[in-house]
Design a protein around this motif. Structure first.
Motif, PDB file in Angstrom:
ATOM      1  N   UNK A  64      14.022  35.702  51.227  1.00 28.92           N
ATOM      2  CA  UNK A  64      13.147  34.538  51.403  1.00 28.92           C
ATOM      3  C   UNK A  64      12.096  34.408  50.298  1.00 28.92           C
ATOM      4  N   UNK A  65      11.390  35.494  49.894  1.00 25.05           N
ATOM      5  CA  UNK A  65      10.402  35.318  48.817  1.00 25.05           C
ATOM      6  C   UNK A  65      11.053  34.804  47.546  1.00 25.05           C
ATOM      7  N   UNK A  66      12.293  35.273  47.289  1.00 22.40           N
ATOM      8  CA  UNK A  66      12.989  34.823  46.104  1.00 22.40           C
ATOM      9  C   UNK A  66      13.218  33.309  46.173  1.00 22.40           C
ATOM     10  N   UNK A  67      13.622  32.863  47.345  1.00 22.04           N
ATOM     11  CA  UNK A  67      13.895  31.439  47.524  1.00 22.04           C
ATOM     12  C   UNK A  67      12.628  30.622  47.342  1.00 22.04           C
ATOM     13  N   UNK A  68      11.528  31.113  47.942  1.00 20.37           N
ATOM     14  CA  UNK A  68      10.263  30.389  47.815  1.00 20.37           C
ATOM     15  C   UNK A  68       9.864  30.289  46.347  1.00 20.37           C
ATOM     16  N   UNK A  69       9.959  31.425  45.643  1.00 17.96           N
ATOM     17  CA  UNK A  69       9.568  31.438  44.239  1.00 17.96           C
ATOM     18  C   UNK A  69      10.414  30.449  43.449  1.00 17.96           C
ATOM     19  N   UNK A  70      11.713  30.446  43.749  1.00 15.28           N
ATOM     20  CA  UNK A  70      12.604  29.555  43.023  1.00 15.28           C
ATOM     21  C   UNK A  70      12.263  28.090  43.262  1.00 15.28           C
ATOM     22  N   UNK A  71      12.064  27.772  44.537  1.00 16.59           N
ATOM     23  CA  UNK A  71      11.756  26.377  44.874  1.00 16.59           C
ATOM     24  C   UNK A  71      10.436  25.946  44.252  1.00 16.59           C
ATOM     25  N   UNK A  72       9.421  26.825  44.327  1.00 21.47           N
ATOM     26  CA  UNK A  72       8.120  26.458  43.790  1.00 21.47           C
ATOM     27  C   UNK A  72       8.188  26.313  42.268  1.00 21.47           C
ATOM     28  N   UNK A  73       8.959  27.198  41.622  1.00 22.09           N
ATOM     29  CA  UNK A  73       9.103  27.081  40.171  1.00 22.09           C
ATOM     30  C   UNK A  73       9.768  25.759  39.819  1.00 22.09           C
ATOM     31  N   UNK A  74      10.800  25.414  40.596  1.00 19.43           N
ATOM     32  CA  UNK A  74      11.482  24.141  40.345  1.00 19.43           C
ATOM     33  C   UNK A  74      10.529  22.975  40.525  1.00 19.43           C
ATOM     34  N   UNK A  75       9.711  23.063  41.589  1.00 20.23           N
ATOM     35  CA  UNK A  75       8.760  21.975  41.862  1.00 20.23           C
ATOM     36  C   UNK A  75       7.796  21.841  40.687  1.00 20.23           C
ATOM     37  N   UNK A  76       7.322  22.995  40.203  1.00 19.62           N
ATOM     38  CA  UNK A  76       6.363  22.984  39.105  1.00 19.62           C
ATOM     39  C   UNK A  76       6.973  22.317  37.873  1.00 19.62           C
ATOM     40  N   UNK A  77       8.215  22.706  37.562  1.00 22.70           N
ATOM     41  CA  UNK A  77       8.877  22.133  36.384  1.00 22.70           C
ATOM     42  C   UNK A  77       9.064  20.633  36.572  1.00 22.70           C
ATOM     43  N   UNK A  78       9.492  20.252  37.795  1.00 24.90           N
ATOM     44  CA  UNK A  78       9.718  18.832  38.042  1.00 24.90           C
ATOM     45  C   UNK A  78       8.420  18.054  37.903  1.00 24.90           C
ATOM     46  N   UNK A  79       7.332  18.603  38.443  1.00 22.81           N
ATOM     47  CA  UNK A  79       6.058  17.894  38.351  1.00 22.81           C
ATOM     48  C   UNK A  79       5.621  17.779  36.893  1.00 22.81           C
ATOM     49  N   UNK A  80       5.896  18.823  36.113  1.00 23.58           N
ATOM     50  CA  UNK A  80       5.557  18.778  34.693  1.00 23.58           C
ATOM     51  C   UNK A  80       6.335  17.660  34.003  1.00 23.58           C
ATOM     52  N   UNK A  81       7.645  17.587  34.318  1.00 22.13           N
ATOM     53  CA  UNK A  81       8.465  16.509  33.760  1.00 22.13           C
ATOM     54  C   UNK A  81       7.913  15.154  34.174  1.00 22.13           C
TER      55      UNK A  81
END
Lengths: 297, 342
Positions: free
Chosen positions: B1-18
């Protein structure tokens, strides 16, 4: 179930026939189909069916109610609006703007999207999750908002609205095509064709395409329903078709000012839009059920 | 689960940056001067030179983007070209108003939507199912902007039961704090709090009810399909076989499992809800985000378009990620699939 005759012959209807049988079983779906056929007819032959022009103002008939009410006039079956324009004529002309143009736009973006989706599924390099995530992001943003972004750049207008909706729908078709091909890729018949040594183009057009066309047709109806609703919504928000155009959404927007005095001016375009959307959705649902049944067999 | 959270949050961060890069590019893509488009200061304004300098418009685009980000996080989103309102403060207020009706409509939609779906699935292909399906199909196809007008015409004008538009009777001077009218009344405690609250409630009823139709019918469809899938499963048969009562099977085995599919689809439902909220706001003159955004597109008020789009898109993306996380947290079997796929 016991079969009465000894020498029975079980004839399996062809896929298209089965879809037709599914339609025949459901009277509502048949109704939807008839309405759609009617709308197609009206949008092609509309100008020859109407006695007046869409923007022709008849000075002695302003805000007439529909013909069956007391003050109605039989010349104007569904009444006239506040500028003395015949409602029947305007709605018939509007079918082009609200149904035919979105339909053409959906066809165009479907062919582009399918092509790109096919290419994306066939090429190994793009298989990375980048494209998938990008598509997921774009598809999670509602279509109308994306269209608003494009219109904010290009400015309001019917052409821009159509362009925006077309662009917005491409990722959806791309996504569906790509997923459908992915699901088929492991099946034996694909392996067999590959072993036969067919080239990629043949594989895409002759092997995959006939097998995923069902999914694409369902997506086409979904896209059509989205496109019709969004074009009308943009027209209503005065960002799509502009004022004298008899597009149903912009007719609704104009009718706001007279909604209390002549409610039929507001009711009629809405009813027309509702009927078209219900029929598109009904036909789409029936197609989906028919295809699901075929998959289950 | 922590791995999944980290992955999703990283994706969100990248998407927001885009997303911020996209929003930054918008000021170039809009017609006119990029400084005016992003800051809302006209060329002949005496502050123009200073603003252009502060936003880095003297050097290359990368520096400009860096300054754009700095302004963004500082809450300096420029001013409106129309009335020189600071965009960020206005967006804050309108964001509250938008969320208020969207969340209320979603909450109202849940109970009837889910229960109708369950009823339809339990009466598969019987009269009740057909009626519910027909209702949901027409509710799904009805254009919300037309239905809202009909509702205003019948309920407000014809019956005079509810106000036509607006957030509250303008006689009550409510200090806007969060933008959400009901919370603002509770916070500011005006003299006639009770009466003001009743007035606000009367104003909010019609938009929320009209808005709730779409999520209700979509939830019905989702719940029905998902229930039908679940009712075919072996564990339902085994539940009956071991002698559980029907209500127990339905409540303890079928519904919790059927909810999984519904939760997965909630994201796309919310996107549609936000779209409809924007349209409803225009019709009911609700002082929300969508209303302002659409007006600004019409008036070509570029700083507002830029900020509004950024905010709405960021909201939708964040909600999607949160729902994904909730889905993975609540249903461990989904997590397993995700790991296998990764």
């Amino acid at each position: 179930m016991p079969r009465p005759n000894l020498y029975y012959e079980e004839r399996t209807p062809s896929p298209l026939e089965r879809v037709w049988l599914e339609f025949r079983r459901n009277p509502l779906a048949m109704g939807g189909l008839y309405i759609l056929i009617g709308i197609v007819f009206i949008s092609i032959f509309g100008p020859w069916l109407t006695p007046y022009g869409p923007n022709q103002q008849i000075a002695d008939a302003i805000s007439l109610p529909p013909a069956w009410s007391e003050n109605g006039d039989i010349r104007f079956l569904l009444g006239t609006d506040e500028l003395g324009r015949d409602m029947v004529t305007r709605i018939i002309y509007g079918a082009r703007y609200t149904f035919a143009y979105p339909f053409l736009v959906v066809l165009a973006s479907a062919s582009i999207g399918m092509l790109l989706g096919g290419v994306a599924a066939m090429t190994a390099g793009v298989k990375s999750s980048t494209l998938k995530h990008l598509l997921d992001v774009i598809m999670s943003i509602p279509s109308l908002l994306l269209a608003l972004i494009i219109i904010a750049i290009t400015g309001p207008g019917l052409e821009n609205a159509l362009l925006a909706i077309g662009l917005v729908l491409i990722p959806q078709f791309l996504h569906v095509t790509r997923n459908a091909i992915y699901d088929e890729q492991r099946k034996p018949y694909v392996t067999a064709s590959k072993l036969n040594g067919v080239n990629d183009f043949y594989l895409l057009t002759m092997v995959f395409f006939p097998n995923i066309v069902k999914v694409l047709v369902v997506q086409l109806t979904i896209g059509l329903s989205i496109a019709i609703l969004d074009i009308a919504a943009l027209g209503f928000l005065r960002l799509g078709a502009q004022s004298p155009t008899p597009e149903w959404g912009s007719m609704l927007a104009q009718s706001l000012e007279v909604a209390y005095i002549s409610p039929w001016v507001m009711a009629l375009p809405g009813i027309a839009l509702f009927l078209v959307l219900v029929s598109v959705n009904l036909v789409g649902d029936t197609l989906r059920i028919a295809i699901q049944k075929q998959l289950e067999r | 689960m922590p791995r999944y959270i980290a992955r999703q949050l990283a994706l969100l961060l990248i998407t927001l940056l885009l997303l911020t890069i996209f929003a930054f590019c918008l000021s170039y893509w809009f017609p006119g001067d990029p400084v005016t488009n992003s800051a809302g200061i006209f060329l002949d304004d005496p502050r123009y030179q200073d603003i252009a300098k502060a936003r880095g418009f003297e050097s290359n685009v990368f520096v400009q983007y860096w300054h754009y980000l700095q302004h963004l996080f500082r809450g300096d989103w420029g001013v409106s070209l129309l009335d020189a309102d600071p965009v960020f403060e206005q967006l804050q207020l309108r964001f509250g108003a938008t969320l208020e009706i969207a969340i209320l409509a979603m909450l109202i939609a849940f109970v009837p939507g889910l229960s109708l779906g369950v009823i339809a699935a339990l009466n598969f292909r019987k009269a009740a199912d057909n009626i519910i399906l027909g209702l949901s199909l027409s509710g799904y196809s009805i254009p919300v902007f037309w239905f809202a007008q009909i509702a205003i015409l019948v309920v407000s004008v014809h019956w005079g039961a509810l106000p036509i538009a607006g957030q509250i009777n303008p006689l009550y001077a409510i200090q806007p704090i969060t933008g959400s009218i009901l919370i603002d009344i509770a916070l500011s405690q005006p003299e006639q709090a009770g009466a003001a609250f009743r007035s606000a409630l009367r104003h909010i009823t019609l938009p929320v009810l009209v808005l709730a139709i779409m999520p209700t019918v979509l939830l019905t469809r989702l719940m029905r399909n998902s229930m039908l899938d679940v009712l075919d499963k072996n564990y339902i048969i085994s539940g009956y076989a071991k002698g559980l009562s029907t209500p127990r099977v339905i409540w303890q085995h079928a519904i919790p499992n059927a909810m999984q599919n519904v939760v997965r689809e909630l994201g796309s439902l919310l996107s549609l809800l936000i779209t409809n909220t924007m349209i409803i706001e225009v019709i009911f003159s609700w002082p929300g985000l969508g209303n302002w955004l659409i007006r600004s597109i019409y008036e070509r008020d570029f700083p507002v378009i830029q900020g509004g789009l950024l905010l709405i898109a960021a909201l939708i993306l964040s909600v999607h990620v949160l729902l994904n996380l909730f889905h993975a947290w609540r249903y461990p079997q989904v997590r397993k699939d995700l790991y296998a796929a990764a």
